[in-house]
Design an enzyme around this catalytic site. Structure first.
Site, mmCIF file in Angstrom:
data_model
loop_
_atom_site.group_PDB
_atom_site.id
_atom_site.type_symbol
_atom_site.label_atom_id
_atom_site.label_comp_id
_atom_site.label_asym_id
_atom_site.label_seq_id
_atom_site.Cartn_x
_atom_site.Cartn_y
_atom_site.Cartn_z
ATOM 1 N N TYR A 21 -10.967 21.228 -14.167
ATOM 2 C CA TYR A 21 -11.606 19.929 -14.374
ATOM 3 C C TYR A 21 -12.771 19.758 -13.377
ATOM 4 O O TYR A 21 -12.626 20.077 -12.190
ATOM 5 C CB TYR A 21 -10.560 18.812 -14.204
ATOM 6 C CG TYR A 21 -11.171 17.440 -14.145
ATOM 7 C CD1 TYR A 21 -11.919 16.959 -15.217
ATOM 8 C CD2 TYR A 21 -11.033 16.636 -13.026
ATOM 9 C CE1 TYR A 21 -12.515 15.700 -15.150
ATOM 10 C CE2 TYR A 21 -11.615 15.385 -12.962
ATOM 11 C CZ TYR A 21 -12.364 14.926 -14.028
ATOM 12 O OH TYR A 21 -12.951 13.704 -13.967
ATOM 13 N N LYS A 67 -4.601 9.717 -18.951
ATOM 14 C CA LYS A 67 -4.689 10.386 -20.249
ATOM 15 C C LYS A 67 -3.406 10.139 -21.059
ATOM 16 O O LYS A 67 -3.060 9.000 -21.313
ATOM 17 C CB LYS A 67 -4.981 11.869 -20.026
ATOM 18 C CG LYS A 67 -6.128 12.134 -19.030
ATOM 19 C CD LYS A 67 -7.432 11.587 -19.563
ATOM 20 C CE LYS A 67 -8.670 11.889 -18.755
ATOM 21 N NZ LYS A 67 -8.708 11.557 -17.365
ATOM 22 N N ARG A 109 0.824 -1.218 0.000
ATOM 23 C CA ARG A 109 0.000 0.000 0.000
ATOM 24 C C ARG A 109 0.857 1.266 0.000
ATOM 25 O O ARG A 109 0.373 2.358 -0.288
ATOM 26 C CB ARG A 109 -0.975 -0.029 1.190
ATOM 27 C CG ARG A 109 -1.971 1.086 1.191
ATOM 28 C CD ARG A 109 -3.284 0.747 1.892
ATOM 29 N NE ARG A 109 -3.155 -0.089 3.049
ATOM 30 C CZ ARG A 109 -2.730 0.324 4.256
ATOM 31 N NH1 ARG A 109 -2.434 1.584 4.453
ATOM 32 N NH2 ARG A 109 -2.644 -0.519 5.263
ATOM 33 N N ASP A 163 -1.975 21.246 -12.292
ATOM 34 C CA ASP A 163 -2.424 20.047 -13.007
ATOM 35 C C ASP A 163 -1.849 20.129 -14.426
ATOM 36 O O ASP A 163 -2.229 20.993 -15.219
ATOM 37 C CB ASP A 163 -3.958 20.001 -13.024
ATOM 38 C CG ASP A 163 -4.497 18.718 -13.664
ATOM 39 O OD1 ASP A 163 -3.788 18.113 -14.497
ATOM 40 O OD2 ASP A 163 -5.641 18.338 -13.353
#
Ligand SMILES: Cc1ncc(COP(=O)(O)O)c(C=O)c1O
Length: 403
Positions: free
Chosen positions: A112, A209, A59, A184
């Site tokens: 976004y 993306k 993790r 971003d």
């Protein structure tokens, strides 16, 4: 392997990649292990305490992910990177690392939809507030800073209207007020823009993306200073369980190798699409930083190595015309994502930005006639022929009632 003199296309392929010493394998192995064995108790304790390098539990990281993180950090020219389970995990994780109850964020106006939703729905439940500001206007940004503002969050070019923001000027302004800057960089990738070199503190990506580039992985990255990344790894990603997995990391390592080729082709196709749309009578506005008419065209030329693969445009006739148009497309697919080999089209007002109330989104130019077009890697002539026939299919094209 890392050589600081390598050009981007070489660095993308070779950074953090050395043949396996045992087998000679050129491609990095996938290590899916969750548990890692230690020779003795002291070594295990030292690894958890961060005094000894290594992985102790899946993790918090993994050797395959570590290879990818090293590559991404090098490409963004950052000290360290953290691979996480999605772009939203990167965005929320980076914000939460710098914000506590009572803190305030200044966020760029057209952002976004998921970032907007996080800042207006989940973050307020934990006492974090946000204001959405036109970040092309430095004075407005400075006026929006409050004594409790801790982060300036920007996206450039923005989704979906491709507003270009001056990263260097905004970083200088924010730092003068002791405020961190998060960028971003999803639309650009490090191939076209490196915000850390322009003064930003942290870069976030939806690797779903262009970075992966094949539409088969959801992932995100955070890049920045080592101390910030280690804090996020242990206290945010680890505690919230936002970890990436080794199989997806392997797919991204593979997809990344062609980043340069793909991004160059996306940019070239998008430029042709933007020029075609710019002259079309059914379109009232084209948003593309590569067009001389774009309000930040000069800044885009300075700040970006290429103009990207996304073109947004306003179809005359509002929602009905926009719907007719996208329904008539035969090659381009109606889809929420972007940055894939396939051309993908979407209607922000009813799809990616539907969580923004109509009166708010209209302030960001997200009108009912706005279309976001992710130009794929197909032949530009085929993409344009598809656009041409779909625009011709809009009923009553060119009549006054549709203006
Ligand atoms: C600019 C931008 N940032 C972040 C995200 C969120 O990424 P993900 O879907 O990987 O969580 C998206 C998704 O479309 C995006 O377009």
């Amino acid at each position: 392997m890392k050589n600081n003199k390598w050009k981007m296309d070489t660095a993308i392929i070779h950074t953090a990649q050395t043949p396996c010493q045992k087998t000679g394998a050129v491609v990095s192995a996938v290590v899916p292990a969750v548990a890692y064995a230690f020779p003795d108790a002291d070594s295990a304790a030292a690894c958890v305490a961060g005094e000894r390098a290594g992985t102790y539990y899946g993790r918090y990281g993994n050797p395959t992910i570590a290879t990818l993180e090293e590559k991404i950090a090098a490409l963004e020219n950052g000290e360290a990177a953290l691979g996480v389970s999605s772009g939203m995990a990167a965005i929320s994780g980076a914000l939460l690392a710098f914000l506590q109850h009572g803190d305030h964020v200044v966020c760029t106006r057209d952002v976004y939809g998921g970032s907007y939703k996080f800042l207006t729905s989940l973050a307020p439940r934990y006492g974090i507030s946000a204001d959405f500001v036109d970040c092309t206007n430095l004075q407005a940004v400075e006026q929006a800073f409050l004594p409790n503002t801790k982060v300036l969050y920007i996206e450039t070019p923005s989704n979906p209207c491709l507003t270009v923001l001056d990263i260097a000027a905004l970083s200088k302004l924010a730092h003068g007020h002791g405020i961190r800057v998060i960028v971003d960089n999803t639309f650009m990738t490090p191939y076209l823009q490196r915000p850390l070199e322009l003064g930003a503190d942290v870069v976030v990506h939806s690797a779903t993306k262009y970075i992966n580039g094949h539409g088969d992985v959801i992932a995100g990255f955070i890049v920045g200073k080592n101390e910030h990344i280690q804090f996020m790894r242990k206290n945010i990603m680890g505690d919230l369980g936002q970890n990436l997995n080794a199989w997806d990391a392997f797919l991204i390592l593979r997809g990344l190798k062609t980043l340069g080729l793909r991004v160059r082709q996306h940019c070239q196709n998008a430029e042709e699409v933007a020029r075609f749309l710019d002259n079309h009578p059914a379109i009232s506005h084209v948003y593309y930083p590569g067009l001389a008419s774009h309000p930040q065209h000069e800044l885009a030329k300075r700040q970006m190595r290429g103009m990207g693969g996304i073109v947004s445009f306003e179809v005359k006739g509002g929602y009905e015309a926009a719907k007719s148009f996208i329904n008539a497309l035969r090659l381009a697919m109606i889809s929420f994502s972007l940055g894939d080999p396939e051309t993908l089209v979407q209607h922000p007002a009813s799809m990616t930005h539907a969580s923004i109330p109509a009166e708010e989104r209209l302030k960001f130019n997200i009108t009912d006639g706005l279309i976001r077009f992710s130009t794929g890697l197909e032949d530009a002539q085929d993409i344009i022929a598809d656009l041409e026939q779909a625009l011709a299919a809009i009923p009553m094209m060119g009549t006054a009632s549709r203006e």
